[in-house]
Design a protein around this motif. Sequence first.
Motif, PDB file in Angstrom:
ATOM      1  N   LEU A  52       4.237  -7.875  -9.276  1.00  0.00           N
ATOM      2  CA  LEU A  52       5.161  -6.592  -9.255  1.00  0.00           C
ATOM      3  C   LEU A  52       4.170  -5.215  -9.354  1.00  0.00           C
ATOM      4  O   LEU A  52       4.191  -4.445  -8.695  1.00  0.00           O
ATOM      5  CB  LEU A  52       6.140  -6.539 -10.425  1.00  0.00           C
ATOM      6  CG  LEU A  52       7.227  -5.537 -10.294  1.00  0.00           C
ATOM      7  CD1 LEU A  52       7.874  -5.600  -8.999  1.00  0.00           C
ATOM      8  CD2 LEU A  52       8.059  -5.598 -11.490  1.00  0.00           C
ATOM      9  N   VAL A  53       3.208  -5.460 -10.210  1.00  0.00           N
ATOM     10  CA  VAL A  53       2.238  -4.224 -10.282  1.00  0.00           C
ATOM     11  C   VAL A  53       1.384  -3.981  -9.026  1.00  0.00           C
ATOM     12  O   VAL A  53       1.431  -3.218  -8.683  1.00  0.00           O
ATOM     13  CB  VAL A  53       1.303  -4.483 -11.703  1.00  0.00           C
ATOM     14  CG1 VAL A  53       0.169  -3.510 -11.465  1.00  0.00           C
ATOM     15  CG2 VAL A  53       2.208  -4.503 -12.843  1.00  0.00           C
ATOM     16  N   CYS A  54       0.950  -5.213  -8.711  1.00  0.00           N
ATOM     17  CA  CYS A  54       0.075  -5.237  -7.435  1.00  0.00           C
ATOM     18  C   CYS A  54       0.703  -4.665  -6.144  1.00  0.00           C
ATOM     19  O   CYS A  54       0.300  -4.008  -5.413  1.00  0.00           O
ATOM     20  CB  CYS A  54      -0.606  -6.630  -7.058  1.00  0.00           C
ATOM     21  SG  CYS A  54      -1.776  -6.996  -8.679  1.00  0.00           S
ATOM     22  N   MET A  55       2.087  -5.214  -5.946  1.00  0.00           N
ATOM     23  CA  MET A  55       2.773  -4.805  -4.971  1.00  0.00           C
ATOM     24  C   MET A  55       3.084  -3.212  -4.981  1.00  0.00           C
ATOM     25  O   MET A  55       3.227  -2.567  -4.119  1.00  0.00           O
ATOM     26  CB  MET A  55       4.233  -5.713  -4.679  1.00  0.00           C
ATOM     27  CG  MET A  55       3.976  -7.206  -4.522  1.00  0.00           C
ATOM     28  SD  MET A  55       5.706  -7.836  -4.504  1.00  0.00           S
ATOM     29  CE  MET A  55       5.126  -9.468  -4.500  1.00  0.00           C
ATOM     30  N   ALA A  56       3.480  -2.861  -6.210  1.00  0.00           N
ATOM     31  CA  ALA A  56       3.684  -1.499  -6.455  1.00  0.00           C
ATOM     32  C   ALA A  56       2.431  -0.735  -6.200  1.00  0.00           C
ATOM     33  O   ALA A  56       2.659   0.274  -5.480  1.00  0.00           O
ATOM     34  CB  ALA A  56       4.036  -1.151  -7.985  1.00  0.00           C
ATOM     35  N   GLU A  57       1.129  -1.099  -6.455  1.00  0.00           N
ATOM     36  CA  GLU A  57       0.173  -0.512  -6.097  1.00  0.00           C
ATOM     37  C   GLU A  57      -0.237  -0.351  -4.454  1.00  0.00           C
ATOM     38  O   GLU A  57      -0.453   0.791  -3.787  1.00  0.00           O
ATOM     39  CB  GLU A  57      -1.072  -1.130  -6.650  1.00  0.00           C
ATOM     40  CG  GLU A  57      -1.440  -0.920  -8.365  1.00  0.00           C
ATOM     41  CD  GLU A  57      -2.269  -1.731  -8.724  1.00  0.00           C
ATOM     42  OE1 GLU A  57      -2.906  -2.671  -8.277  1.00  0.00           O
ATOM     43  OE2 GLU A  57      -2.727  -1.468 -10.063  1.00  0.00           O
ATOM     44  N   GLN A  58       0.196  -1.358  -3.905  1.00  0.00           N
ATOM     45  CA  GLN A  58       0.129  -1.377  -2.534  1.00  0.00           C
ATOM     46  C   GLN A  58       1.049  -0.496  -1.840  1.00  0.00           C
ATOM     47  O   GLN A  58       0.593   0.115  -0.839  1.00  0.00           O
ATOM     48  CB  GLN A  58       0.434  -2.905  -1.825  1.00  0.00           C
ATOM     49  CG  GLN A  58      -0.621  -3.861  -2.505  1.00  0.00           C
ATOM     50  CD  GLN A  58      -1.641  -4.028  -1.344  1.00  0.00           C
ATOM     51  OE1 GLN A  58      -1.620  -4.216  -0.331  1.00  0.00           O
ATOM     52  NE2 GLN A  58      -3.006  -3.618  -1.919  1.00  0.00           N
ATOM     53  N   VAL A  59       2.219  -0.329  -2.269  1.00  0.00           N
ATOM     54  CA  VAL A  59       3.209   0.620  -1.626  1.00  0.00           C
ATOM     55  C   VAL A  59       2.856   2.053  -1.930  1.00  0.00           C
ATOM     56  O   VAL A  59       3.276   2.889  -1.221  1.00  0.00           O
ATOM     57  CB  VAL A  59       4.492   0.343  -1.800  1.00  0.00           C
ATOM     58  CG1 VAL A  59       4.993   0.623  -3.247  1.00  0.00           C
ATOM     59  CG2 VAL A  59       5.687   0.688  -0.739  1.00  0.00           C
ATOM     60  N   LEU A  60       1.968   2.296  -2.967  1.00  0.00           N
ATOM     61  CA  LEU A  60       1.700   3.666  -3.360  1.00  0.00           C
ATOM     62  C   LEU A  60       0.270   4.090  -2.568  1.00  0.00           C
ATOM     63  O   LEU A  60       0.169   5.382  -2.683  1.00  0.00           O
ATOM     64  CB  LEU A  60       1.493   3.742  -4.810  1.00  0.00           C
ATOM     65  CG  LEU A  60       2.818   3.822  -5.566  1.00  0.00           C
ATOM     66  CD1 LEU A  60       2.248   3.355  -7.146  1.00  0.00           C
ATOM     67  CD2 LEU A  60       3.456   4.900  -5.617  1.00  0.00           C
ATOM     68  N   THR A  61      -0.462   3.063  -2.022  1.00  0.00           N
ATOM     69  CA  THR A  61      -1.781   3.309  -1.435  1.00  0.00           C
ATOM     70  C   THR A  61      -1.892   2.866   0.124  1.00  0.00           C
ATOM     71  O   THR A  61      -3.050   3.139   0.580  1.00  0.00           O
ATOM     72  CB  THR A  61      -2.698   2.789  -2.317  1.00  0.00           C
ATOM     73  OG1 THR A  61      -2.683   1.450  -2.313  1.00  0.00           O
ATOM     74  CG2 THR A  61      -2.618   3.206  -3.773  1.00  0.00           C
ATOM     75  N   MET A  62      -0.766   2.349   0.638  1.00  0.00           N
ATOM     76  CA  MET A  62      -0.765   1.997   1.828  1.00  0.00           C
ATOM     77  C   MET A  62      -1.352   2.880   2.880  1.00  0.00           C
ATOM     78  O   MET A  62      -0.753   4.266   2.772  1.00  0.00           O
ATOM     79  CB  MET A  62       0.423   1.257   2.266  1.00  0.00           C
ATOM     80  CG  MET A  62       0.265   0.593   3.637  1.00  0.00           C
ATOM     81  SD  MET A  62      -1.021  -0.735   4.079  1.00  0.00           S
ATOM     82  CE  MET A  62      -0.621  -1.853   2.528  1.00  0.00           C
ATOM     83  N   GLY A  63      -2.337   2.595   3.767  1.00  0.00           N
ATOM     84  CA  GLY A  63      -2.931   3.446   4.726  1.00  0.00           C
ATOM     85  C   GLY A  63      -1.869   3.259   6.021  1.00  0.00           C
ATOM     86  O   GLY A  63      -1.168   2.446   6.176  1.00  0.00           O
ATOM     87  N   ASP A  64      -2.111   4.148   7.140  1.00  0.00           N
ATOM     88  CA  ASP A  64      -1.175   4.327   8.364  1.00  0.00           C
ATOM     89  C   ASP A  64      -1.854   3.282   9.232  1.00  0.00           C
ATOM     90  O   ASP A  64      -3.049   3.567   9.847  1.00  0.00           O
ATOM     91  CB  ASP A  64      -1.203   5.856   8.529  1.00  0.00           C
ATOM     92  CG  ASP A  64       0.018   6.054   9.645  1.00  0.00           C
ATOM     93  OD1 ASP A  64       0.187   5.019  10.600  1.00  0.00           O
ATOM     94  OD2 ASP A  64       0.375   7.016   9.977  1.00  0.00           O
ATOM     95  N   ARG A  65      -1.054   2.410   9.752  1.00  0.00           N
ATOM     96  CA  ARG A  65      -1.480   1.292  10.676  1.00  0.00           C
ATOM     97  C   ARG A  65      -0.541   1.582  11.922  1.00  0.00           C
ATOM     98  O   ARG A  65      -0.580   0.669  12.817  1.00  0.00           O
ATOM     99  CB  ARG A  65      -1.382  -0.052  10.131  1.00  0.00           C
ATOM    100  CG  ARG A  65      -2.340  -0.434   8.899  1.00  0.00           C
ATOM    101  CD  ARG A  65      -2.615  -1.649   8.678  1.00  0.00           C
ATOM    102  NE  ARG A  65      -3.333  -2.275   9.567  1.00  0.00           N
ATOM    103  CZ  ARG A  65      -3.762  -3.605   9.744  1.00  0.00           C
ATOM    104  NH1 ARG A  65      -3.130  -4.270   9.028  1.00  0.00           N
ATOM    105  NH2 ARG A  65      -4.477  -3.831  10.626  1.00  0.00           N
ATOM    106  N   THR A  66       0.056   2.661  12.116  1.00  0.00           N
ATOM    107  CA  THR A  66       0.949   2.637  13.387  1.00  0.00           C
ATOM    108  C   THR A  66       0.226   2.598  14.480  1.00  0.00           C
ATOM    109  O   THR A  66       0.783   2.071  15.526  1.00  0.00           O
ATOM    110  CB  THR A  66       1.751   4.220  13.132  1.00  0.00           C
ATOM    111  OG1 THR A  66       2.340   4.403  11.875  1.00  0.00           O
ATOM    112  CG2 THR A  66       2.862   4.455  14.420  1.00  0.00           C
TER     113      THR A  66
END
Length: 296
Positions: A204-218
């Motif tokens: 849960l913590v690691c997924m939250a970190e991912q959703v807070l820091t994810m870069g734009d891959r559009t």
Amino acid sequence: MSTPRFLELPPGVTPQKIETPQGTFAALEALPVSGVIERWPALLVPGLTGSKEDFIAVLMTLAHSGRRVVAVDLRGQYETPGPDDPEAYTCAALGADVDMLAQVIGGGDPVHVVGHSFGGLVTREAVIDGRTRFASYTLMSSGPSAIEGRRAVNGRKIVEDLPVLGAEHVWHNRFEPEALAADVSDEILAFLHRRLMSNSPTGLVCMAEQVLTMGDRTDELRQVEVPTLVLYGEHDDGWTPETQSEMAARLGAECVVVPGAVHSPAVEAPETTAAALVRFWNAAEKHFLDTRSNVM
């Protein structure tokens, strides 16, 4: 927090365990109650604090279109176990799980994949990595990069509080008040508590970190030749409707705005959401068959 409005499984929907080389995943499988399976299957992937139950309200309608539909718990979510290794919960690692799930569920056929919220970032990894042939891709209430607004604040609180204060503290101080304010039933309240407590804390913590820091891959996603749909509620408070509309334009993707919905269209407007998905999936399959006929 995506909150299902009921937990009773509709006709044709059953709990399953999906065995893959990456491990065993808890799932809800929906099959047509009448008729035969004549269309390609679909895989539905939930968001950060969600689970397969977030899709209960749309499963029967989606299956009635003549296909097998599978909603899963990601690794470390609710009824799918996960390790204590933080590297197991990066979007890339979870995307590899989606690849394996799609390959097993498809059994050689392409699979329609839907990612809700954080699940959209995870499924995007699977679509971009090129390991799996997808029939179509739907970003449901998901954006091009890190989550925004109120939900970003909630994500940061999970990262800060969970490792130090524990899941019960997070429940009593964040999730329970939100559920009570929504006036959910005792059954749903008990489910939400059970779901949160069953999650891997590391996950849960690691997924939250991912959703807070994810870069734009559009731009990378745009290079993938797969029919793409961007679907979101008109009042979305995760990624703004403007952000998602702009992402759809950059992708050259179809865009559907669900009236009255916020961040969980499959819960808040299930019939409208299911109808949009079925129409999009059927069109994607027809396009594929038409293209193949022209080549032949």
